[in-house]
Design an enzyme around this catalytic site. Structure first.
Site, PDB file in Angstrom:
ATOM      1  N   ASP A  19      -7.004  11.380   1.836  1.00 41.79           N
ATOM      2  CA  ASP A  19      -7.298  11.417   0.402  1.00 41.79           C
ATOM      3  C   ASP A  19      -8.506  11.739   0.275  1.00 41.79           C
ATOM      4  O   ASP A  19      -9.371  11.223   1.080  1.00 41.79           O
ATOM      5  CB  ASP A  19      -6.872  10.025  -0.318  1.00 41.79           C
ATOM      6  N   TYR A  44       0.834  -1.088  -0.242  1.00 47.55           N
ATOM      7  CA  TYR A  44      -0.018   0.088   0.037  1.00 47.55           C
ATOM      8  C   TYR A  44       0.832   1.212   0.150  1.00 47.55           C
ATOM      9  O   TYR A  44       0.338   2.348  -0.112  1.00 47.55           O
ATOM     10  CB  TYR A  44      -1.114   0.035   1.259  1.00 47.55           C
ATOM     11  N   HIS A  64      -4.687   5.940  -1.560  1.00 47.72           N
ATOM     12  CA  HIS A  64      -5.199   6.036  -0.291  1.00 47.72           C
ATOM     13  C   HIS A  64      -4.080   6.230   0.585  1.00 47.72           C
ATOM     14  O   HIS A  64      -4.589   6.579   1.946  1.00 47.72           O
ATOM     15  CB  HIS A  64      -5.572   4.377  -0.188  1.00 47.72           C
ATOM     16  N   ASN A 101     -13.873   5.722   4.664  1.00 46.18           N
ATOM     17  CA  ASN A 101     -13.843   4.764   5.695  1.00 46.18           C
ATOM     18  C   ASN A 101     -13.078   5.322   7.026  1.00 46.18           C
ATOM     19  O   ASN A 101     -13.156   5.098   8.147  1.00 46.18           O
ATOM     20  CB  ASN A 101     -13.507   3.590   5.461  1.00 46.18           C
ATOM     21  N   PHE A 106      -5.130  -0.458   9.806  1.00 45.06           N
ATOM     22  CA  PHE A 106      -5.785  -0.293   8.473  1.00 45.06           C
ATOM     23  C   PHE A 106      -6.925   0.698   8.609  1.00 45.06           C
ATOM     24  O   PHE A 106      -7.390   1.182   9.726  1.00 45.06           O
ATOM     25  CB  PHE A 106      -6.116  -1.780   8.256  1.00 45.06           C
ATOM     26  N   ASN A 149     -10.150   1.312   7.755  1.00 45.44           N
ATOM     27  CA  ASN A 149     -11.378   1.175   8.272  1.00 45.44           C
ATOM     28  C   ASN A 149     -11.471   1.225  10.216  1.00 45.44           C
ATOM     29  O   ASN A 149     -12.483   1.371  10.259  1.00 45.44           O
ATOM     30  CB  ASN A 149     -12.124  -0.208   7.750  1.00 45.44           C
TER      31      ASN A 149
END
Length: 228
Positions: free
Chosen positions: A92, A14, A19, A113, A65, A67
């Site tokens: 973002d 990632y 993101h 999220n 993470f 969420n």
């Protein structure tokens, strides 16, 4: 103490995705402050703190993470006994064109999220955020935010991160409204097929000392940024 939270996902896969631009902005601030590599893991986050140009700042990258970002934010605020007024979240936003910056003092999560999780954990939407435009998805939104930047975007990403880092410092010094007046109108330069400027000119290649001039100041080019 001002607390700046950058949203992103842990894991090498990632690192350079859209993101994770919140993490990229915090990494750029750490570079400017000389804190790179000095973060410690606590409260479900990577945390670095110190003084930057006379400002006491804590940089927080949740490791939960996206969420579950709110868990780390709640813990950091509680540990520091920090009011919401001293919190800024960098995230973002695909509703903004690539390169646009947008400060807001409060507001809905807009489908993000990470912001949703923070609002749920803090039981309020009244915290400042800096949204960084990553461009409108041409396909599935999830695929878009987890994709890497296009070549013409990577060409200008360095300038965008510098501007966002300066925007965060302006927020810490002057507050959300003044920072918004200065940076919500920020315009990223258009993409170029080739850089034609000479070394020493704005947006030109780095000189022999590895220093390149950008619109936001003189920056040392890191090895990963060297042209192929």
């Amino acid at each position: 103490m001002k607390i700046v939270v950058g949203l992103g996902n842990p894991g090498d896969q990632y690192t350079q995705t859209r993101h994770n631009i919140g993490w990229m902005v915090l990494d750029r601030i750490a570079d400017h402050a000389g804190w790179a590599g000095k973060g410690r893991t606590k409260d479900a986050a990577s945390v670095a703190m110190g003084r930057l140009n006379g400002l006491d700042i804590t940089l927080v990258k949740p490791l939960t993470f996206m969420n579950d970002s709110g868990i780390a934010v709640r813990k950091v605020l509680a540990r520091n006994h920090a009011p919401l007024l001293d919190l800024l979240v960098v995230a973002d936003d695909f509703a903004l064109p690539f390169g646009k910056l947008r400060f807001r003092e409060a507001g809905s999560h807009g489908g993000h999220n990470g912001l949703r999780s923070i609002s749920d954990e803090l039981e309020t939407e009244k915290f400042s955020r800096l949204r960084v435009g990553i461009g409108d998805p041409l396909r599935n939104a999830r695929d878009h935010v987890l994709s890497q930047f296009a070549p013409d975007e990577r060409q200008r990403l360095d300038e965008l991160l510098d501007a966002a880092a300066d925007a965060v410092e302006a927020w810490a010094r002057d507050g959300t409204n003044k920072a918004a007046n200065a940076f919500n109108k920020f315009q990223l330069r258009p993409a170029d097929e080739d850089r034609l400027a000479s070394p020493g000119d704005v947006d030109g290649p780095p000189g022999p000392d590895g220093i390149r001039r950008t619109r936001t100041g003189w920056r040392r080019v890191r090895p990963a940024e060297e042209p192929e």
